[in-house]
Scaffold this active site. Structure first.
Site, PDB file in Angstrom:
ATOM      1  N   HIS A  37      75.835 -20.324  87.383  1.00 14.22           N
ATOM      2  CA  HIS A  37      74.604 -19.841  86.742  1.00 14.22           C
ATOM      3  C   HIS A  37      73.721 -21.008  86.296  1.00 14.22           C
ATOM      4  CE1 HIS A  37      77.280 -16.275  85.639  1.00 14.22           C
ATOM      5  NE2 HIS A  37      76.284 -15.698  86.256  1.00 14.22           N
ATOM      6  N   GLN A 148      74.193 -17.921  96.141  1.00 12.30           N
ATOM      7  CA  GLN A 148      74.625 -17.558  97.496  1.00 12.30           C
ATOM      8  C   GLN A 148      76.008 -16.924  97.512  1.00 12.30           C
ATOM      9  OE1 GLN A 148      74.395 -20.603 100.552  1.00 12.30           O
ATOM     10  NE2 GLN A 148      72.174 -20.470 100.518  1.00 12.30           N
TER      11      GLN A 148
END
Lengths: 282, 282
Positions: A37, A148
């Site tokens: 994150h 991703q």
């Protein structure tokens, strides 16, 4: 850093920022933040004038038997981490303000959401696209960054943004991994130490596929079969799916060529982990 | 007045207008404009700094057997009318730019869209909410004005705007009528002179309902029965539905009280006309 709870106030603030001609970078999360994150936030910060991060464990993207209640939360720790990155606004709305009584509107992307994760989690992406559409309307970002690790999510959200004319740039940032290759995920918290030893097989299986491609293998069934074999050596691993698809439209490939996505979902007890790797095949 | 074809250019222009802190008023239409449309534009113009009007015959809101091909179009005449009103930007996108090959994303409001018009036209509102969400993202209006003739459409769009946090004010403007009471509609063009004589019965039936309320009638079945009787006196009228519902949530009422919506859809040959009236019942 300002912490905002109210969607209306967040929208008002973002409108004022936009009126000043500033670029808003946005990272929507469900909190319980990890380095993956934080990496998204660093990328967003580099490309914008104002960084907005949201933390919202979105009930509409969890299935009825999934881990919404159990999903880890630690807002105090998250606040400290986000502040360190240099986030300007942390948006933490309440469920009742995002989905008030009588809520009725959903955004859905067809086809792309029926395969891979969508096949295993039928209403998941409808929840994701709905909450992200809402967040985009509130935050009005120029740029939004996703991981991703959730490859299909990024593909679906790019499609939503194009189709609904959001005019927002979606960036998919590389997966951050532990030393043993395990993709960072808030759900890794659920793993027992015995499971922790075995979960590295997800990435190993993906690397095996990449290696087979490198050595000239072009038959998807043979590659999947070898991946399956490797994963099944781990007694606690329970395969949900292993899939080889086109990386753009997520359709199964008979012949491996171009941008190929290898993706998998494996259960360890109640914990379901996903991972993927994109390989350019010539 | 500038005429814009490209969604991207329209979005860019509107972003620049917003950056200047100006208020954008928006009236989305399907063209073949009449005084009802022009009235919406006058209202939007009064309440904004910049008026944007769109003309787009949206294929996704027509059913497979409906009148998409036949729907009347006259862009040259429309341009003159819109310019006279003082419109700043007329947005006329092409179908292939709004729904390019591989389009996959839809916005849907549940429940509210299954009754009345939604019951007769199952995918209609999904097409409406999708195109309006797209147009809102392109035009970024502060205010959007719709006609009360399409009462349910305004209710559904208000719900979409609230649920998806668009932060746009939706105004529903009163229906404009011919002298004989017929609500203005681009579809009135389809009517033969014989049908034209009979279509005034729509408004007459609504006025009859209002009169019955005034005289103390509170039984919905009795009112519908009288309306039906009146309409059936017109030999060319074929009733699709007559409905008495709550005006906010569009649910059928057993007891008439509060804001009550009387609505109907009547076919004359291939032409399907709708009308409604809202009555405050004490």
């Amino acid at each position: 850093m300002k912490i905002i709870r109210s969607p209306k106030l967040m929208q008002k603030i973002c409108r004022e920022i936009k009126q000043k001609g500033k670029i808003i970078g946005f990272v929507p999360t469900m909190g319980y933040l990890h380095q993956g994150h934080l990496n998204l936030m660093r990328i967003a910060k580099k490309k914008s004038d104002v960084l907005v991060v949201s933390i919202f464990v979105n009930p509409s993207q969890f299935g009825p038997k999934e881990d919404f209640q159990r999903y880890p939360r630690d807002l105090e720790r998250d606040k400290r981490l986000v502040e360190k990155i240099g986030c300007d606004f942390l948006f933490c709305p309440k469920i009742k303000d995002m989905y008030p009584f009588g809520y009725k509107t959903y955004v859905e992307v067809c086809d792309l959401t029926k395969v891979l994760e969508g096949a295993s989690r039928p209403s998941h992406f409808k929840g994701v696209t709905t909450v992200v559409a809402k967040l985009f309307n509130i935050v009005q970002p120029d740029i939004a960054v996703f991981g991703q690790k959730d490859f299909q999510q990024a593909v679906v959200l790019k499609k939503m943004v194009d189709d609904l004319n959001y005019g927002i740039k979606i960036i998919a940032a590389p997966t951050v991994r532990e030393k043993n290759g395990l993709a960072l995920s808030s759900r890794n918290l659920y793993l027992s130490s015995e499971q922790r030893e075995q979960v590295k097989v997800l990435y190993q299986a993906l690397l095996l596929a990449k290696e087979m491609i490198k050595k000239g293998e072009r038959n998807p069934s043979k590659i999947i079969s070898k991946m399956r074999e490797l994963i099944n050596k781990q007694p606690l691993a329970d395969i949900d799916y292993i899939s080889i698809t086109d990386a753009k439209i997520l359709e199964p490939l008979k012949k491996l060529k171009g941008e190929v996505l290898f993706s998998l979902a494996i259960r360890f007890g109640k914990t379901r982990l996903i991972d993927n790797i994109k390989v350019k095949v010539s």
